[in-house]
Structures are given as structure tokens and as C-alpha cells.
Design an enzyme around this catalytic site. Structure first.
Site, PDB file in Angstrom:
ATOM      1  N   LYS A   1      -2.509 -12.282   3.974  1.00 43.24           N
ATOM      2  CA  LYS A   1      -1.674 -11.644   2.955  1.00 43.24           C
ATOM      3  C   LYS A   1      -0.217 -11.895   3.322  1.00 43.24           C
ATOM      4  O   LYS A   1       0.253 -11.482   4.379  1.00 43.24           O
ATOM      5  CB  LYS A   1      -1.961 -10.151   2.880  1.00 43.24           C
ATOM      6  CG  LYS A   1      -1.150  -9.431   1.800  1.00 43.24           C
ATOM      7  CD  LYS A   1      -1.509  -7.955   1.751  1.00 43.24           C
ATOM      8  CE  LYS A   1      -0.712  -7.228   0.691  1.00 43.24           C
ATOM      9  NZ  LYS A   1      -1.024  -5.782   0.651  1.00 43.24           N
TER      10      LYS A   1
ATOM     11  N   ARG B   1       4.485  -3.451  -7.634  1.00 39.88           N
ATOM     12  CA  ARG B   1       5.207  -2.281  -7.121  1.00 39.88           C
ATOM     13  C   ARG B   1       5.613  -1.345  -8.250  1.00 39.88           C
ATOM     14  O   ARG B   1       5.703  -0.143  -8.068  1.00 39.88           O
ATOM     15  CB  ARG B   1       6.388  -2.736  -6.271  1.00 39.88           C
ATOM     16  CG  ARG B   1       5.883  -3.382  -4.981  1.00 39.88           C
ATOM     17  CD  ARG B   1       6.957  -3.962  -4.106  1.00 39.88           C
ATOM     18  NE  ARG B   1       6.339  -4.617  -2.953  1.00 39.88           N
ATOM     19  CZ  ARG B   1       6.956  -5.454  -2.147  1.00 39.88           C
ATOM     20  NH1 ARG B   1       8.229  -5.737  -2.337  1.00 39.88           N
ATOM     21  NH2 ARG B   1       6.314  -6.016  -1.140  1.00 39.88           N
TER      22      ARG B   1
ATOM     23  N   ARG C   1       8.197  -5.848   4.089  1.00 39.74           N
ATOM     24  CA  ARG C   1       7.020  -5.705   4.960  1.00 39.74           C
ATOM     25  C   ARG C   1       6.827  -6.938   5.830  1.00 39.74           C
ATOM     26  O   ARG C   1       5.706  -7.268   6.214  1.00 39.74           O
ATOM     27  CB  ARG C   1       5.778  -5.446   4.097  1.00 39.74           C
ATOM     28  CG  ARG C   1       5.882  -4.165   3.277  1.00 39.74           C
ATOM     29  CD  ARG C   1       4.684  -3.972   2.374  1.00 39.74           C
ATOM     30  NE  ARG C   1       4.780  -2.704   1.677  1.00 39.74           N
ATOM     31  CZ  ARG C   1       4.455  -2.517   0.400  1.00 39.74           C
ATOM     32  NH1 ARG C   1       4.005  -3.526  -0.320  1.00 39.74           N
ATOM     33  NH2 ARG C   1       4.572  -1.332  -0.165  1.00 39.74           N
TER      34      ARG C   1
ATOM     35  N   GLU D   1      -5.720 -15.372  11.743  1.00 43.23           N
ATOM     36  CA  GLU D   1      -6.040 -14.039  11.227  1.00 43.23           C
ATOM     37  C   GLU D   1      -7.443 -13.999  10.628  1.00 43.23           C
ATOM     38  O   GLU D   1      -8.187 -13.027  10.807  1.00 43.23           O
ATOM     39  CB  GLU D   1      -5.010 -13.638  10.164  1.00 43.23           C
ATOM     40  CG  GLU D   1      -3.607 -13.392  10.687  1.00 43.23           C
ATOM     41  CD  GLU D   1      -3.405 -11.983  11.205  1.00 43.23           C
ATOM     42  OE1 GLU D   1      -4.405 -11.255  11.379  1.00 43.23           O
ATOM     43  OE2 GLU D   1      -2.238 -11.611  11.433  1.00 43.23           O
TER      44      GLU D   1
ATOM     45  N   LYS E   1      -4.008 -13.851  -0.283  1.00 45.56           N
ATOM     46  CA  LYS E   1      -3.165 -13.211  -1.302  1.00 45.56           C
ATOM     47  C   LYS E   1      -1.708 -13.532  -1.009  1.00 45.56           C
ATOM     48  O   LYS E   1      -1.262 -13.299   0.118  1.00 45.56           O
ATOM     49  CB  LYS E   1      -3.395 -11.696  -1.277  1.00 45.56           C
ATOM     50  CG  LYS E   1      -2.573 -10.917  -2.305  1.00 45.56           C
ATOM     51  CD  LYS E   1      -2.841  -9.425  -2.192  1.00 45.56           C
ATOM     52  CE  LYS E   1      -2.026  -8.658  -3.227  1.00 45.56           C
ATOM     53  NZ  LYS E   1      -2.241  -7.196  -3.133  1.00 45.56           N
TER      54      LYS E   1
ATOM     55  N   SER F   1       0.157  -9.903  -9.323  1.00 44.36           N
ATOM     56  CA  SER F   1       0.879  -9.426 -10.500  1.00 44.36           C
ATOM     57  C   SER F   1       1.946 -10.404 -10.973  1.00 44.36           C
ATOM     58  O   SER F   1       2.075 -10.670 -12.178  1.00 44.36           O
ATOM     59  CB  SER F   1       1.498  -8.069 -10.200  1.00 44.36           C
ATOM     60  OG  SER F   1       2.388  -8.147  -9.088  1.00 44.36           O
TER      61      SER F   1
ATOM     62  N   TYR G   1      -5.981 -10.049 -13.184  1.00 49.92           N
ATOM     63  CA  TYR G   1      -5.781  -9.124 -14.301  1.00 49.92           C
ATOM     64  C   TYR G   1      -6.242  -9.743 -15.613  1.00 49.92           C
ATOM     65  O   TYR G   1      -6.296  -9.048 -16.632  1.00 49.92           O
ATOM     66  CB  TYR G   1      -4.306  -8.716 -14.366  1.00 49.92           C
ATOM     67  CG  TYR G   1      -3.832  -8.075 -13.080  1.00 49.92           C
ATOM     68  CD1 TYR G   1      -4.097  -6.733 -12.813  1.00 49.92           C
ATOM     69  CD2 TYR G   1      -3.165  -8.815 -12.109  1.00 49.92           C
ATOM     70  CE1 TYR G   1      -3.694  -6.139 -11.622  1.00 49.92           C
ATOM     71  CE2 TYR G   1      -2.761  -8.238 -10.915  1.00 49.92           C
ATOM     72  CZ  TYR G   1      -3.031  -6.910 -10.671  1.00 49.92           C
ATOM     73  OH  TYR G   1      -2.644  -6.324  -9.483  1.00 49.92           O
TER      74      TYR G   1
END
Length: 321
Positions: A194, A204, A215, A231, A246, A272, A311
Site C-alpha cells: 500500500k 478521505r 502517512r 512486504e 493499492k 478513489s 467502485y
């Protein structure tokens, strides 16, 4: 001899017959947002066609997912009240756990019910974990809360818990906690790769994020891929049943590398910003919405993702009909 590859492209029936990659509704998972305190669904302005759901409307959309033949639904909670440690995430009566319970009771095993296992929607500072005295996210303290959150979600009925906070060791801690509570069948979908991405912006808005800053100390650097593969290896070794990349569209090379390397199914999340950019370009008449959306999803599948979160999920069955 003149070679004529165009023979196999001369009409839609032939093109379909020899298509190397196919898109099916069962490959798709619909991400949905459930907001506390709403009496009717509330549109998300930066994500055309996407809403914050009420408890009643999220059950309705879950039934639509079943009818459309989708593979799953991923729930995100939007609480009215937040605090420093995201206590609403572990509360059995918190919005996400209540929604999980309602959806699972409604669809049973006809649809895979997934839960976002992260604290960012529930914390007043908007980070994915608890903050230490130096103002940094405390990795190990956060993992303890993830474990508690995952157990609460499994108890509420989630088939799949999906830790997305990118804490070191999060999968191992969650697996141990789930097994200790008897949830040995609960699946872990690890957000293994990610990235700290600009494409998360509309999300958000969707979760009414309180985040200040970024982040980048825990989500991955867009410049790196070897780190992502490390990872992925770590998460599989810790017990992940599936791994996630992602975002998807800007990281198709990572999706492909993950698919080649992974011994478990690979998912990818068309996020998004990727969704909203397609809508924005279509609204301006620059591209055709349906054609561009389907092309984007086929590209994610072609790269090697077996599961795609998008979506557009409920649109696809109508478009393919």
C-alpha cells in the site's frame, strides 16, 4: 506468406472468442462506506455515484451485489465521534461492526463480507494507529488494537478482515488473536503493498478523514518495488491468505510482480482517485465512461490480480450483459 493477425480481430465475436483476459462480476469487490447517524444516503461529491450509506441502504446494496453476482463487499465505517485511539473500531456497537453484523445476517454466505481493519476512520488525528509521545505512530501498540479490531469484526460476521495500516508484523498479531478466539476460518486479506499515494484524495472525503500531514512513515514510497515484494513475502509468512496492491492502475508493475511471486491470491484496489479521474474525464466528454472503466479493469486483471476492488463493481454486470 503474409501473416495476418487481424483475422482474429475482424468482429466482436472473434475478438471475444480469443480474448486472453476476461472480466467477470465474480472477480469484483465493491467498497462501501457506512456512516453513523444518517437517515438517508449522502452523496460523496468527489466520487460521482458513490454515497455514504445508512445501515438500511448498505443492506440493500449488499443484496444488489448478490443479485449482480459480485464476489464481495468491503465495508468502511464513518463514525460520528473519534478519539485518539479509535475506540469506535473495537466497540461491538460501533458503526462498522453494527454494519458488518447487519450485512452478514442479510446475505449469509452468498457474498464475501470484508471489513477494513484500520483505525484511520476512527482516530481524531486521522492516522492508522496510536500516536506516541514523540508524535509518531506506535507500531506495536497499534498492532494490539488491530488484533482487537479484527476479533470484533470476525465476531460481527466478517468473512475477511483486511489490515490496511502497513504496520510491521500486523498479520502475525491478527492471526494469533483470531485463532485464540476460535476464528480460525476468518480470512486475512493483507494490504501488503500500500503506497503513500495522491490518488487516495477522494477516499478521505468519503470517510471524513481528520488527517493532518501524511502517512509516509508507514505507507510505501512510490519509487520502490523491491520493498513491496519484501512486504508481500513477510505477510505471506505471517499467515496472510490473500495479499493486496493499492493503488492498482499506477502500480500495474507491482501487481504483475506480486502475481508472479505470490503463493496466495493477489487482489488490487482501483482507488478513489483512479475512479474519480475516469468519471471527470468522461464528464468533460474526453473519454467514454463505460469503455474506459472496463479497459482499466481488464488491465488490472491482465496484470495478474485475481480480485479487484472497484467502485465500478455494480456497473460492470450491466455493461457486460
Amino acid at each position: 506468406m503474409i501473416e495476418r493477425p487481424r483475422r482474429l480481430r475482424q468482429n466482436p465475436v472473434l475478438r471475444s472468442l480469443v480474448a486472453e483476459t476476461r472480466l467477470h462480476p465474480r472477480d469484483l469487490v465493491l467498497p462501501v462506506f457506512v456512516a453513523e447517524g444518517l437517515t438517508e444516503p449522502r452523496p460523496i461529491t468527489s466520487m460521482p455515484g458513490v454515497v455514504q450509506h445508512t445501515l438500511e441502504s448498505v443492506v440493500e446494496v449488499a443484496h444488489r451485489c448478490v443479485a449482480a453476482g459480485l464476489g464481495g463487499i468491503m465495508l468502511f465505517g464513518v463514525p460520528q465521534h473519534k478519539d485518539a485511539t479509535g475506540t469506535g473500531a473495537v466497540d461491538p456497537d460501533g458503526i462498522l461492526n453494527v454494519a458488518l453484523r447487519a450485512v452478514r445476517e442479510a446475505v449469509g454466505d452468498e457474498l464475501v463480507v470484508m471489513a477494513d481493519t484500520c483505525l484511520d476512520e476512527f482516530t481524531d488525528h486521522g492516522h492508522c494507529g496510536v500516536i506516541d509521545e514523540r508524535g509518531r505512530v506506535d507500531n506495536d501498540a497499534t498492532n494490539l488494537l488491530y488484533a482487537e479490531m479484527a476479533v470484533a469484526q470476525a465476531r460481527a460476521g466478517a468473512h475477511v478482515v483486511a489490515p490496511s495500516g502497513m504496520m510491521d508484523g500486523q498479520v502475525a498479531v491478527i492471526r494469533e488473536a483470531l485463532d485464540a478466539e476460535g476464528f480460525t476460518d476468518t480470512v486475512i486479506l493483507a494490504y501488503s503493498a500500500k503506497y503513500a499515494s495522491a490518488f487516495f484524495g477522494p477516499f478521505r472525503d468519503a470517510v471524513q478523514s481528520s488527517l493532518q500531514g501524511d502517512r509516509r512513515t508507514y505507507q510505501q514510497d512510490a519509487a520502490n518495488i523491491v520493498e513491496s515484494l519484501r512486504e508481500i513475502d513477510l505477510d505471506i509468512a505471517e499467515g496472510a491468505d490473500m495479499v493486496m496492491v493499492k493503488p492498482a492502475m499506477s502500480y500495474l508493475d507491482v501487481v504483475a510482480a506480486a502475481a508472479e511471486r505470490s503463493s496466495v491470491p493477489v487482489a488490487a484496489y482501483q482507488v478513489s482517485g483512479e475512479y474519480s479521474m475516469i468519471h471527470a474525464a468522461a464528464a468533460n466528454g474526453w473519454i467514454d465512461l463505460r469503455t474506459a472503466a472496463l479497459e482499466s479493469l481488464v488491465s488490472i486483471r491482465r496484470a495478474g490480480a485475481q480480485v479487484v476492488l472497484t467502485y465500478f463493481a455494480l456497473d460492470v454486470p450491466e455493461w457486460l450483459a
